[in-house]
Design a protein around this motif. Sequence first.
Motif, PDB file in Angstrom:
ATOM      1  N   GLU A  34      29.345-113.441  69.241  1.00 46.62           N
ATOM      2  CA  GLU A  34      28.554-112.480  70.019  1.00 46.62           C
ATOM      3  C   GLU A  34      28.902-111.040  69.640  1.00 46.62           C
ATOM      4  O   GLU A  34      28.051-110.154  69.667  1.00 46.62           O
ATOM      5  N   ALA A  43      27.245-110.154  66.400  1.00 50.57           N
ATOM      6  CA  ALA A  43      25.839-109.844  66.652  1.00 50.57           C
ATOM      7  C   ALA A  43      25.695-108.421  67.168  1.00 50.57           C
ATOM      8  O   ALA A  43      24.837-107.666  66.711  1.00 50.57           O
ATOM      9  N   LYS A  44      26.564-108.075  68.123  1.00 51.20           N
ATOM     10  CA  LYS A  44      26.441-106.754  68.729  1.00 51.20           C
ATOM     11  C   LYS A  44      26.858-105.639  67.773  1.00 51.20           C
ATOM     12  O   LYS A  44      26.461-104.498  67.927  1.00 51.20           O
ATOM     13  N   PHE A  84      22.973-110.097  61.977  1.00 49.26           N
ATOM     14  CA  PHE A  84      21.941-110.987  62.531  1.00 49.26           C
ATOM     15  C   PHE A  84      21.708-112.144  61.584  1.00 49.26           C
ATOM     16  O   PHE A  84      21.518-111.966  60.386  1.00 49.26           O
ATOM     17  N   ASN A 106      13.757-114.093  79.412  1.00 54.15           N
ATOM     18  CA  ASN A 106      15.124-113.925  79.919  1.00 54.15           C
ATOM     19  C   ASN A 106      16.124-113.844  78.781  1.00 54.15           C
ATOM     20  O   ASN A 106      17.031-113.025  78.776  1.00 54.15           O
ATOM     21  N   PHE A 107      15.949-114.762  77.852  1.00 55.72           N
ATOM     22  CA  PHE A 107      16.847-114.846  76.706  1.00 55.72           C
ATOM     23  C   PHE A 107      16.830-113.539  75.913  1.00 55.72           C
ATOM     24  O   PHE A 107      17.871-112.957  75.608  1.00 55.72           O
ATOM     25  N   THR A 117      18.212-110.553  77.964  1.00 55.51           N
ATOM     26  CA  THR A 117      19.675-110.619  78.056  1.00 55.51           C
ATOM     27  C   THR A 117      20.299-110.183  76.732  1.00 55.51           C
ATOM     28  O   THR A 117      21.245-109.396  76.715  1.00 55.51           O
ATOM     29  N   ALA A 118      19.754-110.703  75.634  1.00 53.70           N
ATOM     30  CA  ALA A 118      20.312-110.365  74.324  1.00 53.70           C
ATOM     31  C   ALA A 118      20.224-108.854  74.073  1.00 53.70           C
ATOM     32  O   ALA A 118      21.208-108.220  73.690  1.00 53.70           O
ATOM     33  N   GLU A 162      22.634-106.991  76.347  1.00 54.81           N
ATOM     34  CA  GLU A 162      24.036-107.160  75.935  1.00 54.81           C
ATOM     35  C   GLU A 162      24.353-106.200  74.781  1.00 54.81           C
ATOM     36  O   GLU A 162      25.437-105.627  74.729  1.00 54.81           O
ATOM     37  N   HIS A 163      23.416-106.054  73.881  1.00 55.82           N
ATOM     38  CA  HIS A 163      23.584-105.095  72.783  1.00 55.82           C
ATOM     39  C   HIS A 163      23.704-103.677  73.327  1.00 55.82           C
ATOM     40  O   HIS A 163      24.560-102.915  72.918  1.00 55.82           O
ATOM     41  N   LYS A 165      24.532-102.630  76.326  1.00 59.33           N
ATOM     42  CA  LYS A 165      25.793-102.428  77.069  1.00 59.33           C
ATOM     43  C   LYS A 165      26.942-102.156  76.099  1.00 59.33           C
ATOM     44  O   LYS A 165      27.759-101.282  76.315  1.00 59.33           O
ATOM     45  N   VAL A 187      12.876-121.039  75.243  1.00 62.31           N
ATOM     46  CA  VAL A 187      13.249-120.621  73.894  1.00 62.31           C
ATOM     47  C   VAL A 187      12.919-121.709  72.858  1.00 62.31           C
ATOM     48  O   VAL A 187      13.457-122.814  72.927  1.00 62.31           O
ATOM     49  N   GLN A 240      12.956-111.617  66.976  1.00 62.97           N
ATOM     50  CA  GLN A 240      14.260-111.302  67.574  1.00 62.97           C
ATOM     51  C   GLN A 240      14.983-110.237  66.750  1.00 62.97           C
ATOM     52  O   GLN A 240      15.654-109.359  67.297  1.00 62.97           O
ATOM     53  N   LEU A 298      16.420-106.674  68.053  1.00 59.95           N
ATOM     54  CA  LEU A 298      17.855-106.382  68.033  1.00 59.95           C
ATOM     55  C   LEU A 298      18.243-105.351  66.971  1.00 59.95           C
ATOM     56  O   LEU A 298      19.357-104.851  66.963  1.00 59.95           O
ATOM     57  N   ARG A 333      24.938-117.139  71.379  1.00 56.98           N
ATOM     58  CA  ARG A 333      26.038-116.224  71.033  1.00 56.98           C
ATOM     59  C   ARG A 333      25.670-115.399  69.798  1.00 56.98           C
ATOM     60  O   ARG A 333      25.997-114.209  69.718  1.00 56.98           O
ATOM     61  N   ARG A 363      23.062-114.205  69.192  1.00 60.83           N
ATOM     62  CA  ARG A 363      22.154-113.125  69.590  1.00 60.83           C
ATOM     63  C   ARG A 363      22.865-112.101  70.478  1.00 60.83           C
ATOM     64  O   ARG A 363      22.228-111.267  71.102  1.00 60.83           O
ATOM     65  N   ILE A 423      24.909-112.817  73.162  1.00 61.21           N
ATOM     66  CA  ILE A 423      25.166-113.212  74.554  1.00 61.21           C
ATOM     67  C   ILE A 423      26.517-113.919  74.593  1.00 61.21           C
ATOM     68  O   ILE A 423      26.722-114.900  73.865  1.00 61.21           O
ATOM     69  N   MET A 440      23.555-119.421  81.664  1.00 58.54           N
ATOM     70  CA  MET A 440      22.095-119.437  81.506  1.00 58.54           C
ATOM     71  C   MET A 440      21.600-120.864  81.273  1.00 58.54           C
ATOM     72  O   MET A 440      20.565-121.272  81.795  1.00 58.54           O
TER      73      MET A 440
END
Lengths: 258, 455
Positions: free
Chosen positions: A81, A84-85, A89, A105-106, A109-110, A113-114, A116, A150, A166, A170, B397, B399, B401, B409
């Motif tokens: 994770e 990714a952040k 990718f 939602n997915f 959230t993704a 999260e990035h 944040k 998803v 995606q 992102l 993960r 992505r 999360i 989730m």
Amino acid sequence: MLKIFILKMLSIKDLYVSIDGMEILKGINLEVKPGEIHAIMGPNGSGKSTLANVLAGKEEYEVTHGEVTYMGKNLLEMAPEDRAKEGLFLSFQYPVEIPGVPMVNFLKTAVNEHRKYHNEKELTAGEFLKFMREKMDLVEMRSQLTNRSVNEGFSGGEKKKNEIFQMALLEPKLAILDETDSGLDIDALKTVAHGVNALRKPENATIVVTHYQRLLEYIVPDVVHVLYKGKIVKSAGKELALQLEEKGYDWIKQENEN
Amino acid sequence: MSVLVDKADLSLKYTAHYNEVKESLQKESADVLNAPRNKAFQDFVMQGIPTRKNENYKYTNLQPQFFPEYRFMHRREPVKLDLHAAFRCDVPQLDTHLAFIFNGWYYEDNKQAGQLPEGVILESLEKIAREKPELLKKYATLAKTEEDPLVALNTAFAKDGYFLYVPKNTVVDKPIQLINFLQANEDAFVTQRNFIVVEEGADAKIVSCDHTLNLNTYLSNSVTEVFVGANANFEYYTLQNEHNKTTSLNSVFVHQEKDSKATTLYSSLHGGVIRNNLRFILDGENAEAHLYGMAFLDKKQHVDNFTQVIHAKPNCMSNQIYKNVLNDESNGAFAGRIHVIRDAQKTNAFQRNNNLLLTDKATMQTKPQLIIDADDVKCSHGATVGQIDEEALFYMRARGIDEDKARLMMMNAFAHEVVQQISIEPLRDRIDELVDKRLKGEVARCHECAYNCDC
């Protein structure tokens, strides 16, 4: 001071990787600079997908030797994770279906999260939907798809488009496209390639993992590497892809067996 | 040897207790409740406290639950607190007809019943038995004492609970919310008996919430008989949210006439031992039954859902979906029986039980059972026991999360299939939220409780 980052985005040194005790990668060396597109080609079973998955942080692969530096950091120590952040990718060869988790939602959230992670304000539901709609056009994503779970019930082509969608949301620094062309018809291939090209920025880089030269007509690489039996056996310009297309992988096999 | 003696002693203890109280039970209750009492107790003695030897209780041994020295709540006791003040359901926009039940007894100061549509009766069973026994003619006809020891024991002890009557073609606009509180100064054995009639063309929804107000050990044994008339609709949502020293035993019997629809949904959020017995009889053509359940277990909790759907007439449909998420050393069970009687042709019966085990020590037993005596039917069943999908976890993960959030989730998604069956929107949203809290390991308190009892 920041020049280090600009010079080298990804640096792989003498990387050995095993799965269940079987050695798949046997000393990979690779350097990717911002703005570059690298293609990694090779016959089936040469370790292309393993390399892509190791970079994304898949845990069942065991790195037995070597190092990977990404944006000046030790990539192998980072959780998937966090990779990714940090802008890495992976477009999956086989995107996973997650029943019951709604796409929206997915994705929200993704994205949040990035945000944040980078100390940016999280998007509200409304803001996110607006942002999402902008990006959907890029890959001609049908809006019904975002109402589903998803990848659930998506066709092969829709799953691949969803990966690029995606990616658009992102905005990664380094995108690794693992066999993104497999299972796509020519129209879908063009759409996906168009999406990837539209997302290109001078400071970003792309690694295209592919078996066929076809995709590289649309996403033109700066460097082409041939992976064979866990090693990069050849690196050259984009003409290498054409050569491979013409001569087939047997050419590589013969060269390396002799 | 000692085990045998214990068991004998345990049965003897309940026999001695019954002999002690049977006169006062008889004296203090109306005839309709007294009529089946003695036979019921004999039936209980014959069958005994359920152990695994009883086929229907193969996965739930209740002997240890019957062992503590309980005080039996055979009398209505004054409620020392104002329940209306103590309890404020904070489900936003959930506008309900609210009634309380305290230790199995219908609360005397229930205020809301007066606002129900004309002809609808929501009352204490004890009072109805005394004043309008003609409404209870079918009492103890669905719940057969010779078929289940818990039903037998309930019928032997039954004095009160709630009574709901919805007359022909009457729609109860708002859901009826029943809050069951358990609160005693010592360990308590609670008996609750409910009776529901939803007449032809009528429509009623019940939201039933079970709560404990302190940390004593409780055993609650309830029986509910429901009669759903032709073309009527009945929905019954239960939220079980009690502490780990609570044993909650619930038997619900639903009789459906033609073209009726009945839905039950059990959300077992918390409880020590929970056993839900459901028995549906589809006794008219085109009747439709939906049985849903979800349970979230951790520590050493045990939840056992036992269902029986009897297709007695042709062209009926039944659908069962049960889902469990089991953590720590918890243990779950699901046994679902579909019985298609001879000549109940064109039956459509469907059943599914999916389970998510979060640890190596959590266990789940699942047992579908089809008994089909007709030849033109469509019946299916499926059961899965599995772990969180690691591929999906990695995908999320990758992505960005984090692992905990991704797991959460996916668990929510797993439960959501059941949650979305709730037709009352504010309740559905709230249960979603409670499930999320429960899965996060937070206290999923569902009401503003004036008694912050950590339970």
